[in-house]
Write an enzyme that holds these catalytic residues in place. Structure first.
Site, PDB file in Angstrom:
ATOM      1  N   ASP A 255       0.812  -1.200   0.000  1.00  0.00           N
ATOM      2  CA  ASP A 255       0.000   0.000   0.000  1.00  0.00           C
ATOM      3  C   ASP A 255       0.855   1.263   0.000  1.00  0.00           C
ATOM      4  O   ASP A 255       1.778   1.386   0.822  1.00  0.00           O
ATOM      5  CB  ASP A 255      -0.871  -0.023   1.264  1.00  0.00           C
ATOM      6  CG  ASP A 255      -1.855   1.113   1.296  1.00  0.00           C
ATOM      7  OD1 ASP A 255      -2.763   1.109   0.457  1.00  0.00           O
ATOM      8  OD2 ASP A 255      -1.719   2.000   2.156  1.00  0.00           O
TER       9      ASP A 255
ATOM     10  N   HIS B 128     -10.810  -1.620  -4.957  1.00  0.00           N
ATOM     11  CA  HIS B 128     -11.563  -1.047  -3.835  1.00  0.00           C
ATOM     12  C   HIS B 128     -11.429   0.476  -3.770  1.00  0.00           C
ATOM     13  O   HIS B 128     -12.122   1.107  -2.982  1.00  0.00           O
ATOM     14  CB  HIS B 128     -11.068  -1.665  -2.528  1.00  0.00           C
ATOM     15  CG  HIS B 128      -9.661  -1.268  -2.213  1.00  0.00           C
ATOM     16  ND1 HIS B 128      -8.591  -1.630  -3.014  1.00  0.00           N
ATOM     17  CD2 HIS B 128      -9.147  -0.508  -1.224  1.00  0.00           C
ATOM     18  CE1 HIS B 128      -7.494  -1.098  -2.514  1.00  0.00           C
ATOM     19  NE2 HIS B 128      -7.787  -0.423  -1.434  1.00  0.00           N
TER      20      HIS B 128
ATOM     21  N   GLU C  76       1.555  -0.753  -5.055  1.00  0.00           N
ATOM     22  CA  GLU C  76       0.589   0.256  -5.465  1.00  0.00           C
ATOM     23  C   GLU C  76       1.390   1.503  -5.802  1.00  0.00           C
ATOM     24  O   GLU C  76       1.889   2.189  -4.908  1.00  0.00           O
ATOM     25  CB  GLU C  76      -0.399   0.567  -4.345  1.00  0.00           C
ATOM     26  CG  GLU C  76      -1.465   1.534  -4.815  1.00  0.00           C
ATOM     27  CD  GLU C  76      -2.167   2.288  -3.688  1.00  0.00           C
ATOM     28  OE1 GLU C  76      -3.290   2.755  -3.904  1.00  0.00           O
ATOM     29  OE2 GLU C  76      -1.579   2.425  -2.605  1.00  0.00           O
TER      30      GLU C  76
HETATM   31  O1  TEU Z   1      -4.356   4.105  -1.591  1.00  0.00           O
HETATM   32  C1  TEU Z   1      -3.305   5.034  -1.682  1.00  0.00           C
HETATM   33  C2  TEU Z   1      -3.502   6.025  -2.716  1.00  0.00           C
HETATM   34  O2  TEU Z   1      -2.635   6.267  -3.516  1.00  0.00           O
HETATM   35  C3  TEU Z   1      -4.782   6.794  -2.664  1.00  0.00           C
HETATM   36  O3  TEU Z   1      -4.489   8.105  -2.982  1.00  0.00           O
HETATM   37  C4  TEU Z   1      -5.735   6.261  -3.614  1.00  0.00           C
HETATM   38  O4  TEU Z   1      -5.290   6.604  -4.884  1.00  0.00           O
HETATM   39  C5  TEU Z   1      -7.062   6.877  -3.370  1.00  0.00           C
HETATM   40  O5  TEU Z   1      -7.590   6.269  -2.239  1.00  0.00           O
HETATM   41  C6  TEU Z   1      -8.002   6.644  -4.478  1.00  0.00           C
HETATM   42  O6  TEU Z   1      -9.146   7.339  -4.265  1.00  0.00           O
HETATM   43  C7  TEU Z   1      -4.150   3.124  -0.634  1.00  0.00           C
HETATM   44  C8  TEU Z   1      -5.316   2.181  -0.494  1.00  0.00           C
HETATM   45  O7  TEU Z   1      -5.508   1.463  -1.685  1.00  0.00           O
HETATM   46  C9  TEU Z   1      -6.509   2.945  -0.047  1.00  0.00           C
HETATM   47  O8  TEU Z   1      -7.644   2.141   0.033  1.00  0.00           O
HETATM   48  C10 TEU Z   1      -6.191   3.539   1.289  1.00  0.00           C
HETATM   49  O9  TEU Z   1      -7.263   4.357   1.673  1.00  0.00           O
HETATM   50  C11 TEU Z   1      -4.911   4.363   1.261  1.00  0.00           C
HETATM   51  O10 TEU Z   1      -3.854   3.683   0.632  1.00  0.00           O
HETATM   52  C12 TEU Z   1      -4.445   4.648   2.652  1.00  0.00           C
HETATM   53  O11 TEU Z   1      -3.908   3.501   3.238  1.00  0.00           O
END
Ligand code: TEU
Ligand code: CA
Length: 583
Positions: free
Chosen positions: A203, A336, A261
């Site tokens: 993440d 998600h 990610e």
């Molecule tokens: O997302 C990280 C991230 O880059 C976010 O900016 C993401 O692009 C954004 O939520 C999209 O609307 C990760 C996870 O995938 C996300 O579900 C978490 O909320 C976030 O990290 C914080 O841990």
């Protein structure tokens, strides 16, 4: 393909499970691990090879498990460590590997490290986080993704200092500069590897390194990163040192994979993460495709025209070229953090939902990259499109609403846009059958269930031979038995065609031709190969077929081409479009 060897994580299909919404076993309205266990045979029936499980660790759930308070335990609502062990074994017995979600850019503010750290500057854990001492004045601005004020620094009285949180104020960022913190993280990773998990989805991993001289970077962000803070956050000075160290300290001796990610990075940096001899990570997923059809600045504000296919082809072709050199790619159209795949990239009206979902599956399963499917996509679940803020549970939507409210911005417009782009669209409970609450729970679901569950559900799909679900199963099998679809070279044709996406996949002496109509129009299309008049497609997402006309959202695969007819890839490029090749 570059000499990088064949690997299970290149050949497999990933299926992402959002545990909160998958299957509730005890009637509290929240999906859980026993719920997933009850669906193990279903998972096996899909033919998928890896499960990516969103976070299941101890968490107060400010951000649905992305705020972790105990990395060595299972979230109470989700079950126990014994349940987890049963799940892992159940997956392995079915030859499905498990990728956990590793969230180590931040912890929960309820993690014991932070609880200690915020007591005093003398605490042994103070240095596990990033602080700005208040005697130096106000900290230099940093943007917070999920903060209602947009500010990533929050004041803490006991230490008279501000802590940094790129996400919500309940998610303080970990200080990776501190070697002891890094070792504590590596220990967590080794714990799960020793348990037998097969890898991690990582993440926000590009955010872990910070410039701790804390310069004022607003101009830099504006000029260099197009006002997108993710760009700045993903460029910390020691990022690659940490990733190399992490690989060495945790993964040696384990046959595991990692999926980063990769928000905030650009295409020319991809290989820094996954080039095999750099020994960092194995795969990443980028956001370039996901930003198509959204405005660049502000919250994800959809362009009513939707994404442009020529642009989409350009993005996916460019990324293919990168991984042709080295490393390995992944491909996805939803998860998600995104709305539903069929609502966004296909068409979720009664008329076109099935056919367009099948077309998108054909795309994902025929590109040179590990495909990632999000639970529910295999039955074509759609956006719920809430019309009031009270229906949302996602901190991103709720805090953005508060933020815009404080700036006196147009909230109606925001709510309308969220019907297209909100994350909760993709998080509504899985629709298993037409019984009460879609068979997801006997209690009150934590997030509303889409009304269309009475007809759109797994049971209905399983009993219909021509359903999206059955198509998915067949396409997964086809990919598995067709090495050209995994490792074959990818070549794009008709790159400027606004509605049709055509490409070939070629390996050794075998070639497949894929033709996808991404539009709701019927199209007269001249397939850029000479095909025998009586040819039958290998795959067709509808019953009719005509060589000269594509039906709305039609997906066709031709081939494989017999060895004697094959032309070299170079020759194809020269031929460009026509027509010396006959299937
Ligand atoms: O997302 C990280 C991230 O880059 C976010 O900016 C993401 O692009 C954004 O939520 C999209 O609307 C990760 C996870 O995938 C996300 O579900 C978490 O909320 C976030 O990290 C914080 O841990
Ligand atoms: Ca439950």
């Amino acid at each position: 393909m570059s000499e990088t060897g064949k690997n299970w994580w290149k050949e497999g299909v990933i299926y992402q499970i959002y545990p909160r919404s998958f299957k509730d076993s005890n009637g509290d309205g929240i999906g859980d691990i026993p719920g997933i266990i009850s669906k193990l045979d279903y998972l096996q029936s899909l033919g998928i090879d890896m499960v990516w499980l969103n976070p299941v660790y101890g968490s107060p759930n400010d951000d649905n498990g992305y705020d972790i308070s105990n990395y060595y335990d299972i979230m109470k609502e989700f079950g126990t460590m014994e349940d987890f062990d049963v799940l892992l074994k159940g997956l392995h017995d079915r030859k499905i590997r498990l990728l956990m979600d590793l969230v180590v850019n931040h912890t929960s503010d309820e993690h014991p490290w932070f609880k200690e750290a915020k007591q005093s500057r003398e605490s042994a854990y103070y240095d596990y986080y990033h602080w700005w001492p208040a005697e130096k004045g106000t900290p230099p601005f940093r943007y917070s993704h999920f903060d209602a004020s947009g500010n990533a620094w929050t004041y803490n009285k006991a230490t008279n200092s501000y802590y940094l949180h790129y996400f919500s104020e309940k998610m303080p960022d970990i200080n990776w500069e501190n070697a002891a913190t890094r070792q504590a993280i590596y220990e967590i990773m080794r714990f799960w590897f020793k348990k037998g998990v097969d890898g991690f989805r990582m993440d926000a991993i590009c955010y872990i390194s910070k410039d701790t001289s804390w310069p004022d970077v607003r101009n830099l962000v504006r000029d260099k990163y197009n006002n997108d803070w993710a760009g700045y956050y993903a460029h910390g000075p020691h990022l690659h040192d940490y990733l190399q160290e992490m690989r060495k300290e945790t993964m040696d001796g384990f046959d595991v994979t990692t999926l980063a990610e990769a928000s905030g990075i650009t295409i020319d940096e991809a290989l820094l993460f996954v080039k095999e001899d750099r020994k960092q990570l194995h795969m990443l997923y980028h956001f370039e495709g996901m930003m198509l059809g959204y405005e660049k600045n502000g919250y994800k504000r959809p362009d009513p025209k939707g994404p442009d296919l020529v642009q989409l082809k350009k993005v996916y072709t460019a990324w293919d070229e990168v991984f042709e050199q080295d490393g390995w790619g992944t491909i996805y159209l939803g998860n998600h953090d995104q709305p539903r795949m069929v609502s966004r990239w296909g068409n979720d009206t009664e008329e076109f939902r099935e056919v367009s979902a099948k077309m998108l599956m054909t795309f994902l399963l025929t590109m040179r990259a590990t495909p990632i499917f999000y639970n529910g996509d295999e039955i074509g679940m759609t956006n719920i499109r809430f019309n009031k803020i009270e229906d949302y549970r996602d901190i991103e939507t709720i805090n953005m609403y508060k933020y815009l409210q404080s700036k006196k911005e147009d909230l109606e417009r925001f709510l309308k846009d969220q019907q297209t782009s909100a994350r909760d669209n993709g998080r509504t409970p899985f629709q298993w059958d037409d019984s009460i609450n879609a068979g997801f729970t006997t209690g009150k679901p934590w997030l509303k269930i889409n009304d269309n569950y009475t007809t759109l559900n797994e049971a209905a799909a399983s009993s219909n031979d021509r359903s999206i679900l059955q198509f998915f199963r067949q396409m997964v099998l086809l990919r598995k038995h067709t090495p050209a679809l995994v490792y074959g070279t990818y070549d794009l044709y008709d790159e400027k065609h606004p509605q049709v996406y055509t490409y070939t996949r070629t390996l050794d002496k075998e070639m497949l031709l894929i033709v996808l109509n991404f539009s709701k129009e019927k199209i007269d299309y001249d397939i850029p190969f000479q095909l025998a008049a009586d040819i039958e497609p290998l795959v067709n997402n509808m019953l009719t077929f005509n060589l000269k006309t594509l039906e709305p959202y039609q997906a066709l695969i031709f081939g494989p081409l017999p060895p004697s007819k094959v032309v070299s890839r170079r020759a194809e490029r020269v031929l460009k479009t026509k027509k010396e090749v006959a299937f």
